[in-house]
Design a protein around this motif. Structure first.
Motif, PDB file in Angstrom:
ATOM      1  N   TYR A  28       0.876  -1.267   0.035  1.00 13.02           N
ATOM      2  CA  TYR A  28      -0.067   0.016   0.013  1.00 13.02           C
ATOM      3  C   TYR A  28       0.848   1.414  -0.224  1.00 13.02           C
ATOM      4  O   TYR A  28       1.743   1.351   0.806  1.00 13.02           O
ATOM      5  CB  TYR A  28      -0.795  -0.046   1.299  1.00 13.02           C
ATOM      6  CG  TYR A  28      -2.045   1.032   1.341  1.00 13.02           C
ATOM      7  CD1 TYR A  28      -3.105   1.102   0.731  1.00 13.02           C
ATOM      8  CD2 TYR A  28      -1.412   2.390   1.755  1.00 13.02           C
ATOM      9  CE1 TYR A  28      -4.146   2.078   0.665  1.00 13.02           C
ATOM     10  CE2 TYR A  28      -2.458   3.618   1.620  1.00 13.02           C
ATOM     11  CZ  TYR A  28      -3.881   3.362   1.331  1.00 13.02           C
ATOM     12  OH  TYR A  28      -4.475   4.442   1.186  1.00 13.02           O
ATOM     13  N   CYS A  30       0.595   5.419  -0.113  1.00 14.52           N
ATOM     14  CA  CYS A  30      -0.191   6.772  -0.098  1.00 14.52           C
ATOM     15  C   CYS A  30      -0.195   7.550  -1.374  1.00 14.52           C
ATOM     16  O   CYS A  30       1.151   8.004  -1.784  1.00 14.52           O
ATOM     17  CB  CYS A  30       0.273   7.637   0.920  1.00 14.52           C
ATOM     18  SG  CYS A  30      -0.193   7.029   2.740  1.00 14.52           S
ATOM     19  N   CYS A 210      -6.904   6.056   4.767  1.00 14.34           N
ATOM     20  CA  CYS A 210      -5.737   5.085   4.535  1.00 14.34           C
ATOM     21  C   CYS A 210      -5.897   3.762   5.265  1.00 14.34           C
ATOM     22  O   CYS A 210      -5.566   2.725   4.641  1.00 14.34           O
ATOM     23  CB  CYS A 210      -4.345   5.693   4.418  1.00 14.34           C
ATOM     24  SG  CYS A 210      -4.094   6.695   3.155  1.00 14.34           S
ATOM     25  N   HIS A 235       0.770  11.548   9.716  1.00 16.27           N
ATOM     26  CA  HIS A 235      -0.241  10.459   8.779  1.00 16.27           C
ATOM     27  C   HIS A 235       0.111   9.013   9.187  1.00 16.27           C
ATOM     28  O   HIS A 235      -0.611   8.371   9.495  1.00 16.27           O
ATOM     29  CB  HIS A 235       0.266  10.873   7.509  1.00 16.27           C
ATOM     30  CG  HIS A 235      -0.848  10.082   6.619  1.00 16.27           C
ATOM     31  ND1 HIS A 235      -2.204  10.195   6.755  1.00 16.27           N
ATOM     32  CD2 HIS A 235      -0.628   9.174   5.448  1.00 16.27           C
ATOM     33  CE1 HIS A 235      -2.819   9.295   5.981  1.00 16.27           C
ATOM     34  NE2 HIS A 235      -1.886   8.878   5.065  1.00 16.27           N
ATOM     35  N   HIS A 236       1.453   8.588   9.051  1.00 19.29           N
ATOM     36  CA  HIS A 236       1.667   7.331   9.217  1.00 19.29           C
ATOM     37  C   HIS A 236       1.703   6.719  10.902  1.00 19.29           C
ATOM     38  O   HIS A 236       0.949   5.724  11.110  1.00 19.29           O
ATOM     39  CB  HIS A 236       2.911   6.751   8.394  1.00 19.29           C
ATOM     40  CG  HIS A 236       2.769   6.913   7.051  1.00 19.29           C
ATOM     41  ND1 HIS A 236       4.010   6.907   6.151  1.00 19.29           N
ATOM     42  CD2 HIS A 236       1.733   6.818   6.252  1.00 19.29           C
ATOM     43  CE1 HIS A 236       3.570   6.896   4.958  1.00 19.29           C
ATOM     44  NE2 HIS A 236       2.249   7.012   4.998  1.00 19.29           N
ATOM     45  N   GLU A 239      -2.129   6.513  11.077  1.00 18.91           N
ATOM     46  CA  GLU A 239      -2.548   5.194  10.477  1.00 18.91           C
ATOM     47  C   GLU A 239      -2.457   3.948  11.318  1.00 18.91           C
ATOM     48  O   GLU A 239      -3.453   3.031  11.340  1.00 18.91           O
ATOM     49  CB  GLU A 239      -1.900   5.084   9.046  1.00 18.91           C
ATOM     50  CG  GLU A 239      -2.499   5.623   7.917  1.00 18.91           C
ATOM     51  CD  GLU A 239      -1.784   5.392   6.608  1.00 18.91           C
ATOM     52  OE1 GLU A 239      -1.832   3.876   6.492  1.00 18.91           O
ATOM     53  OE2 GLU A 239      -1.726   6.086   5.899  1.00 18.91           O
TER      54      GLU A 239
HETATM   55 ZN    ZN Z   1      -1.996   7.450   3.470  1.00 18.92          ZN
END
Ligand code: ZN
Ligand code: AMP
Length: 446
Positions: A28, A30, A210, A235-236, A239
């Motif tokens: 995956y 982004c 995500c 962001h990560h 997530e």
């Molecule tokens: Zn993402």
């Protein structure tokens, strides 16, 4: 089977890559938020992870590469408010432009390209799971992730609690239980995109999109999650927190691979700084393969200094490769071990290009096996897709020399004489002699 090693941001070490299912590798990455044309910095992750997907496909029987489109976001809403263009039109147009631009750079389509707006049900489902397990709470039409409910928060990105707090202070809101809590869902007024939910009409936050899309298409645990280093925090980090809390016992992504930034003139290329060239700006000035090579010439974990001179140098390298293929034509053969080993060594593209130069030397000398190997290596890297005749048909292009002269002039103005001299020496090595005169710098073949 080739042994692939990758630097894993999660462990901060290089590790041997072993997929959960050796028959099926799941990745995956982004993808873009679609509100404006992509710049050449945005192209770096697209090209780097395209190469990783190509390499994985070479090694494993099946690869599912998912790269999403973020088509609901406050930046998109702001753009629509400013320009008057409907949101659906902005996102459709920008998505099509993105596809065209990165395809020109030889980026193959991912296996799945999910759009956030097509996954609202999954986003709501994951959010409900987080509320049910006490990792999130609803307040005033918002749903927030409860950071204190996940004690490992911050460990992934290496942020200290103090740093986290400093960052969170920017974002205080009365409905937050803890300043660090972040939004999973927020209310939408009637004039903004919104979907019915258990918490009223609203829209998702970016991070949860995500988590939902990777879950939907790759499952609770998968092999590789990629993106730029600028996405590690928040962001990560977010997530991971969301997905690990929503699916206890899962591992989410086992390998985290991050590309470093592309810089211009010492600063990260970004829309907010305004120091960017769009992909189409640069495609108008240089062959796409030279730009792709320029994006791969630095190792993906190093800063890449982008300049017209760097593209020109890659063009000269490609001239050399095509000349070798022209001199000793041969069908594409197996990818030589020298190139494969370099790429399997944490995608060491500089070493792969060095190996290709060695093959080109041998092909120049009439070695057909080396020529077939060079062609195969080029194809794996998404290069040498043209024929020598077509590549050279445009006649000699001297734009790269002018670009290098301009860069040398800029270096001299900045009193960076070492750099200016290096550019002169580099041109001389490629057969171009500079002559400085009262009217400026001219050049002739040395
Ligand atoms: Zn993402
Ligand atoms: P953004 O448009 O900032 O949301 O970025 C979209 C994607 O491009 C993300 O994967 C970023 O990591 C990546 N990106 C943005 N700027 C750069 C840059 N200067 N160099 C490399 N990657 C970048």
């Amino acid at each position: 089977m080739a042994v692939l090693t990758l630097h894993n941001t999660l462990t901060r070490r290089r590790e041997i890559f072993v997929p959960l299912d050796p028959q099926h590798v799941r990745v995956y990455v982004c993808g873009p938020t679609v509100y404006d044309l992509a710049h050449i910095g945005n192209a770096r992750p697209a090209v780097v992870f395209d190469l990783l997907a190509r390499l994985l496909r070479r090694i494993y029987p099946r690869v599912t590469y998912v790269r999403n489109i973020t088509d609901v976001d406050d930046k998109i809403n702001a753009r629509a408010a400013a320009s008057g263009e409907p949101i659906a039109s902005i996102t459709a147009r920008t998505t099509a432009d993105y596809h065209a631009d990165i395809a020109a750079l030889g980026v193959l389509p991912p296996d799945v390209e999910p759009r956030a707006t097509s996954h609202i049900t999954d986003i709501i489902a994951i959010t409900e799971r987080l509320i049910a397990s006490g990792h999130a709470y609803a307040a005033e039409g918002h749903v927030l992730f409860s950071v204190p409910s996940y004690p490992a928060y911050g460990r992934f990105s290496g942020r200290s609690p103090d740093e986290l707090l400093a960052g969170a202070r920017v974002d205080v809101a009365p409905y937050k239980r803890d300043p660090a809590d972040f939004v999973l869902w927020k209310p939408s007024p009637p004039d903004l995109p919104g979907w019915d939910s258990p918490w009223g009409r609203g829209r998702p936050g970016w991070h949860i999109e995500c988590s939902a899309m990777s879950w939907k298409h790759l499952g609770e645990s998968f092999d590789i999650h990629g993106g730029g280093t600028d996405l590690i925090f928040p962001h990560h980090e977010n997530e991971r927190a969301q997905s690990l809390c929503a699916f206890p016992g899962s591992r989410f992504a086992r390998f985290w691979v991050h590309n470093e930034m592309l810089n211009v003139g010492g600063a990260k290329m970004s829309k907010s700084l305004g120091n960017f060239f769009t992909i189409r700006d640069v495609l108008a000035k240089a062959p796409a393969e030279a730009i792709r090579m320029a994006l791969l010439r630095a190792h993906y974990r190093s800063i890449l200094d982008y300049s017209p001179a760097a593209v020109a140098a890659c063009r000269a390298d490609l001239d050399r490769f095509y000349r070798a293929l022209e001199r000793t034509p041969a069908p594409a053969d197996a990818v030589p071990a020298s190139v494969m080993d370099a790429l399997c060594d944490d995608l060491n593209t500089p070493a792969a290009f060095a190996a290709m130069h060695a093959l080109a030397d041998r092909a120049m000398g009439g070695d057909a096996a080396a020529s077939g190997g060079l062609l195969a290596a080029g194809r794996l890297l998404g290069l040498l897709g043209s024929t020598p005749a077509a590549w050279f048909r445009g006649g000699e292009d001297t734009g790269w020399i002018d670009a290098a002269i301009a860069e040398r002039l800029a270096a001299r103005k900045a009193r960076d004489f070492a750099r200016a001299d290096a550019i002169r020496a580099d041109l001389l090595a490629r057969g171009v002699l500079l002559e400085d005169g009262p009217g400026g710098t001219t050049w002739r073949r040395a």
